[in-house]
Write an enzyme that holds these catalytic residues in place. Structure first.
Site, PDB file in Angstrom:
ATOM      1  N   GLY A  89       0.810  -1.223   0.000  1.00 52.61           N
ATOM      2  CA  GLY A  89       0.000   0.000   0.000  1.00 52.61           C
ATOM      3  C   GLY A  89       0.840   1.267   0.000  1.00 52.61           C
ATOM      4  O   GLY A  89       2.024   1.241   0.334  1.00 52.61           O
ATOM      5  N   ARG A 155      -0.156  -5.614  -5.348  1.00 53.68           N
ATOM      6  CA  ARG A 155      -0.221  -6.749  -4.427  1.00 53.68           C
ATOM      7  C   ARG A 155      -0.229  -8.008  -5.277  1.00 53.68           C
ATOM      8  O   ARG A 155      -0.268  -7.940  -6.499  1.00 53.68           O
ATOM      9  CB  ARG A 155      -1.479  -6.662  -3.562  1.00 53.68           C
ATOM     10  CG  ARG A 155      -1.535  -5.385  -2.731  1.00 53.68           C
ATOM     11  CD  ARG A 155      -2.524  -5.513  -1.607  1.00 53.68           C
ATOM     12  NE  ARG A 155      -2.744  -4.245  -0.931  1.00 53.68           N
ATOM     13  CZ  ARG A 155      -2.044  -3.819   0.108  1.00 53.68           C
ATOM     14  NH1 ARG A 155      -1.056  -4.540   0.600  1.00 53.68           N
ATOM     15  NH2 ARG A 155      -2.319  -2.676   0.683  1.00 53.68           N
ATOM     16  N   ASP A 181       5.428  -5.684   5.470  1.00 51.96           N
ATOM     17  CA  ASP A 181       5.780  -7.027   5.945  1.00 51.96           C
ATOM     18  C   ASP A 181       5.685  -8.058   4.815  1.00 51.96           C
ATOM     19  O   ASP A 181       6.558  -8.919   4.673  1.00 51.96           O
ATOM     20  CB  ASP A 181       4.889  -7.419   7.131  1.00 51.96           C
ATOM     21  CG  ASP A 181       3.403  -7.305   6.818  1.00 51.96           C
ATOM     22  OD1 ASP A 181       3.033  -6.549   5.901  1.00 51.96           O
ATOM     23  OD2 ASP A 181       2.611  -7.994   7.478  1.00 51.96           O
ATOM     24  N   THR A 209       5.609   0.999   6.722  1.00 53.41           N
ATOM     25  CA  THR A 209       4.300   0.741   7.307  1.00 53.41           C
ATOM     26  C   THR A 209       3.761   2.057   7.814  1.00 53.41           C
ATOM     27  O   THR A 209       4.408   2.729   8.610  1.00 53.41           O
ATOM     28  CB  THR A 209       4.341  -0.243   8.478  1.00 53.41           C
ATOM     29  OG1 THR A 209       3.112  -0.138   9.188  1.00 53.41           O
ATOM     30  CG2 THR A 209       5.454   0.038   9.467  1.00 53.41           C
ATOM     31  N   ASP A 213       3.757  -0.243  12.842  1.00 54.00           N
ATOM     32  CA  ASP A 213       3.660  -1.522  13.555  1.00 54.00           C
ATOM     33  C   ASP A 213       4.888  -2.414  13.367  1.00 54.00           C
ATOM     34  O   ASP A 213       4.829  -3.611  13.635  1.00 54.00           O
ATOM     35  CB  ASP A 213       2.378  -2.277  13.137  1.00 54.00           C
ATOM     36  CG  ASP A 213       2.279  -2.506  11.644  1.00 54.00           C
ATOM     37  OD1 ASP A 213       3.184  -2.066  10.918  1.00 54.00           O
ATOM     38  OD2 ASP A 213       1.288  -3.111  11.201  1.00 54.00           O
ATOM     39  N   ARG A 256      -4.320  -1.627  11.348  1.00 57.63           N
ATOM     40  CA  ARG A 256      -4.954  -2.957  11.305  1.00 57.63           C
ATOM     41  C   ARG A 256      -4.743  -3.706  12.614  1.00 57.63           C
ATOM     42  O   ARG A 256      -5.646  -4.360  13.122  1.00 57.63           O
ATOM     43  CB  ARG A 256      -4.364  -3.793  10.163  1.00 57.63           C
ATOM     44  CG  ARG A 256      -4.752  -3.321   8.779  1.00 57.63           C
ATOM     45  CD  ARG A 256      -4.057  -4.165   7.727  1.00 57.63           C
ATOM     46  NE  ARG A 256      -4.461  -5.564   7.788  1.00 57.63           N
ATOM     47  CZ  ARG A 256      -5.516  -6.070   7.177  1.00 57.63           C
ATOM     48  NH1 ARG A 256      -6.293  -5.308   6.452  1.00 57.63           N
ATOM     49  NH2 ARG A 256      -5.802  -7.356   7.283  1.00 57.63           N
TER      50      ARG A 256
HETATM   51  P1  ATP Z   1       1.293  -3.076   3.381  1.00 63.64           P
HETATM   52  O1  ATP Z   1       0.676  -4.184   4.150  1.00 63.64           O
HETATM   53  O2  ATP Z   1       1.907  -2.025   4.242  1.00 63.64           O
HETATM   54  O3  ATP Z   1       0.411  -2.489   2.340  1.00 63.64           O
HETATM   55  P2  ATP Z   1       2.900  -5.165   2.296  1.00 63.64           P
HETATM   56  O4  ATP Z   1       4.262  -5.202   1.722  1.00 63.64           O
HETATM   57  O5  ATP Z   1       2.681  -6.009   3.512  1.00 63.64           O
HETATM   58  O6  ATP Z   1       2.558  -3.651   2.551  1.00 63.64           O
HETATM   59  P3  ATP Z   1       1.361  -6.931   0.623  1.00 63.64           P
HETATM   60  O7  ATP Z   1       0.379  -6.623  -0.456  1.00 63.64           O
HETATM   61  O8  ATP Z   1       0.957  -7.851   1.704  1.00 63.64           O
HETATM   62  O9  ATP Z   1       1.831  -5.526   1.187  1.00 63.64           O
HETATM   63  O10 ATP Z   1       2.665  -7.545  -0.069  1.00 63.64           O
HETATM   64  C1  ATP Z   1       3.394  -6.866  -1.085  1.00 63.64           C
HETATM   65  C2  ATP Z   1       3.953  -7.852  -2.064  1.00 63.64           C
HETATM   66  O11 ATP Z   1       4.665  -8.880  -1.395  1.00 63.64           O
HETATM   67  C3  ATP Z   1       2.854  -8.537  -2.891  1.00 63.64           C
HETATM   68  O12 ATP Z   1       3.270  -8.620  -4.223  1.00 63.64           O
HETATM   69  C4  ATP Z   1       2.744  -9.894  -2.242  1.00 63.64           C
HETATM   70  O13 ATP Z   1       2.329 -10.884  -3.124  1.00 63.64           O
HETATM   71  C5  ATP Z   1       4.151 -10.166  -1.755  1.00 63.64           C
HETATM   72  N1  ATP Z   1       4.088 -11.062  -0.598  1.00 63.64           N
HETATM   73  C6  ATP Z   1       3.344 -10.891   0.511  1.00 63.64           C
HETATM   74  N2  ATP Z   1       3.496 -11.928   1.368  1.00 63.64           N
HETATM   75  C7  ATP Z   1       4.339 -12.795   0.755  1.00 63.64           C
HETATM   76  C8  ATP Z   1       4.876 -14.069   1.103  1.00 63.64           C
HETATM   77  N3  ATP Z   1       4.579 -14.662   2.260  1.00 63.64           N
HETATM   78  N4  ATP Z   1       5.703 -14.658   0.216  1.00 63.64           N
HETATM   79  C9  ATP Z   1       6.025 -14.058  -0.951  1.00 63.64           C
HETATM   80  N5  ATP Z   1       5.546 -12.872  -1.350  1.00 63.64           N
HETATM   81  C10 ATP Z   1       4.714 -12.237  -0.514  1.00 63.64           C
HETATM   82 MG    MG Z   2       1.258  -5.849   5.105  1.00 67.23          MG
END
Ligand code: ATP
Ligand code: MG
Length: 442
Positions: A89, A155, A181, A209, A213, A256
């Site tokens: 995000g 995502r 994360d 983030t 968090d 969250r």
């Molecule tokens: P935020 O939660 O702050 O928006 P984030 O990095 O946690 O940021 P996500 O959409 O969960 O956002 O993940 C970003 C990218 O990382 C996505 O392309 C997602 O597919 C990939 N990703 C998330 N979790 C995993 C995982 N366990 N293994 C591999 N890729 C992952």
């Molecule tokens: Mg996240």
């Protein structure tokens, strides 16, 4: 969490053998360079009681490697290619981090090429390889004045094998991942794939983030901008609630799992009468429930303002029908709308028919440019990330801990969450400022 010194050691690709061009730059400006020494470690704990409680000699106390320029670097800057990707995000400051990385790599390390991958990890897949952009000083000029990310984000899971093929195809030596994360979990999978192929590619994360968090982080970048923006929405809802009979203002803020934005925004202008966060469960009904307390406030003051973090009170909402986003994150129920409905019903039933103003300004907050404080923070994080990558650190993120920039293993940043301590001083300040009860029990 029990931490040993060895859990905190970051990985490095090998011995640093090249002189840092940074030295030349500083020498030419007749500055005495600030190099980080390998012994310059930052303590994890900062109270005497905790340090003593560890029961280990000083040199075995949990500590973190200091970030910053090294005298010697792992990659030969002249032939180094770098990639940058932003995922997850939006958060204020993403463009500042991109800009800081590009400027440092260009002006001080003079690396060969800097590539930007478009739209998150999707940009590293075969399908989107041709959309890779080359970044230079011109491309990043003034981008810090805009919110969002010039690289775009996304995502959704991508295949690590395919992504590493892209890195190899472009001859990338260091990949910078700016994301949350999930992005760091994705980056760890990339590192695993890189290792299994015996490749010499460093992956360095700049953790993002908006909710603040992340563990081992004083404050995440963009957080200050976010709660400052949130403050303005609370102020406008306060004005609205004052102008209406039995005026009820509800502002739902990001958070969250952690209610830091709600707490800081509420403390900032003191317009909030109730702050509800995920860390402190509450009930609606009964003499000490939220409904009765709000009713009491409206009777006495004619209006009320509630600030609620999006993850608060999820246990009160219907579990059924919860969906996930493309990255597998569970979509939360709308606690703001739920409270609006419950308060309207309750206040109407007790003869105080309310005028409710409900604001959910999440996107209007996420999308703004970083404020001056966060811009400075982002550029310094970016510099730290560049120094780490050039020194061959991998599977590593850069964070600021106890006001020092440090390296930590990537796995630790996803190991647990930083949360508001219901028995801690921040929550106590919120209780003092709002006057709300310490708990809403039935
Ligand atoms: P935020 O939660 O702050 O928006 P984030 O990095 O946690 O940021 P996500 O959409 O969960 O956002 O993940 C970003 C990218 O990382 C996505 O392309 C997602 O597919 C990939 N990703 C998330 N979790 C995993 C995982 N366990 N293994 C591999 N890729 C992952
Ligand atoms: Mg996240």
């Amino acid at each position: 969490m029990t931490l040993e010194l060895d859990d905190l050691r970051v990985r490095t690709l090998g011995e640093c053998r090249y002189d840092s061009p940074f030295a030349e730059m500083l020498a030419s400006k007749r500055t005495s360079p600030h190099y980080v020494h390998e012994d310059d470690r930052v303590l994890v704990d900062d109270t005497v009681s905790v340090l003593l409680g560890r029961g280990v000699p000083i040199d075995r106390l949990p500590s973190l490697e200091a970030a910053g320029p090294r005298r010697k670097v792992y990659f030969d800057p002249a032939t180094t290619n770098v990639g940058i990707v932003t995922c997850g995000g939006l958060c204020p400051g993403l463009n500042d981090v991109i800009r800081g990385i590009v400027q440092e790599l260009t002006e001080h390390y003079h690396v060969a090429h800097i590539y930007g991958f478009r739209n998150g990890y999707a940009g590293l897949t075969e399908q989107h390889r041709e959309r890779v952009v080359e970044l230079d000083l011109h491309a990043v000029r003034d981008i810090n004045n805009d919110g969002g990310t010039i690289l775009g984000s996304s995502r959704g899971d991508q295949d690590p094998g395919e992504m590493v093929d892209t890195l190899v195809g472009l001859g990338i030596d260091v990949l910078f991942v700016i994301g949350g994360d999930g992005s760091m979990r994705g980056a760890m999978k990339l590192t695993k794939e890189i290792d299994s192929r015996g490749l010499d590619i460093a992956v360095v994360g700049v953790p993002k983030t908006i909710d603040n968090d992340l563990p081992f982080t004083d404050q995440s970048f963009g957080f200050q901008t976010a709660f400052a923006q949130a403050t303005e929405f609370i102020a406008s809802v306060f004005v609205e609630s004052q102008a209406a009979e039995n005026g009820v203002g509800i502002v739902k803020l990001m958070g969250r799992h952690s209610g830091f934005i709600a707490c800081y925004a509420a403390l900032s202008n003191n317009d909030a009468d109730f702050v509800l966060i995920p860390e402190v469960p509450f009930v609606l009904d009964g003499p000490n429930g939220v409904l009765a307390r709000v009713e009491d406030h409206v009777r006495r003051h004619g209006q009320v303002v509630l600030v609620v973090a999006e993850g608060a009170g999820q246990e009160l909402l219907e579990e059924e029908g919860r969906t996930t986003d493309a990255s597998g994150n569970t979509k939360l129920g709308d606690i703001g709308l739920f409270l609006k409905q419950k308060l309207t019903e309750h206040l109407t039933a007790v003869g105080l028919p309310p005028t409710v103003r409900y604001l959910d300004p999440s996107y209007a907050i996420r999308s703004v440019a970083a404020n001056a404080y966060d811009s400075v923070y982002c550029v310094r994080l970016a510099h730290a990330a560049v120094h780490a990558g050039m020194a061959g650190r991998t599977d590593t993120v850069v964070v600021r801990w106890r006001r020092r920039f440090v390296h930590i293993p990537m796995s630790l940043i996803t190991s647990h969450r930083n949360q508001v301590d219901p028995d801690g001083d921040l929550w106590m300040s919120v209780l003092e400022a709002t006057g709300q009860p310490a708990s809403f029990s039935a």
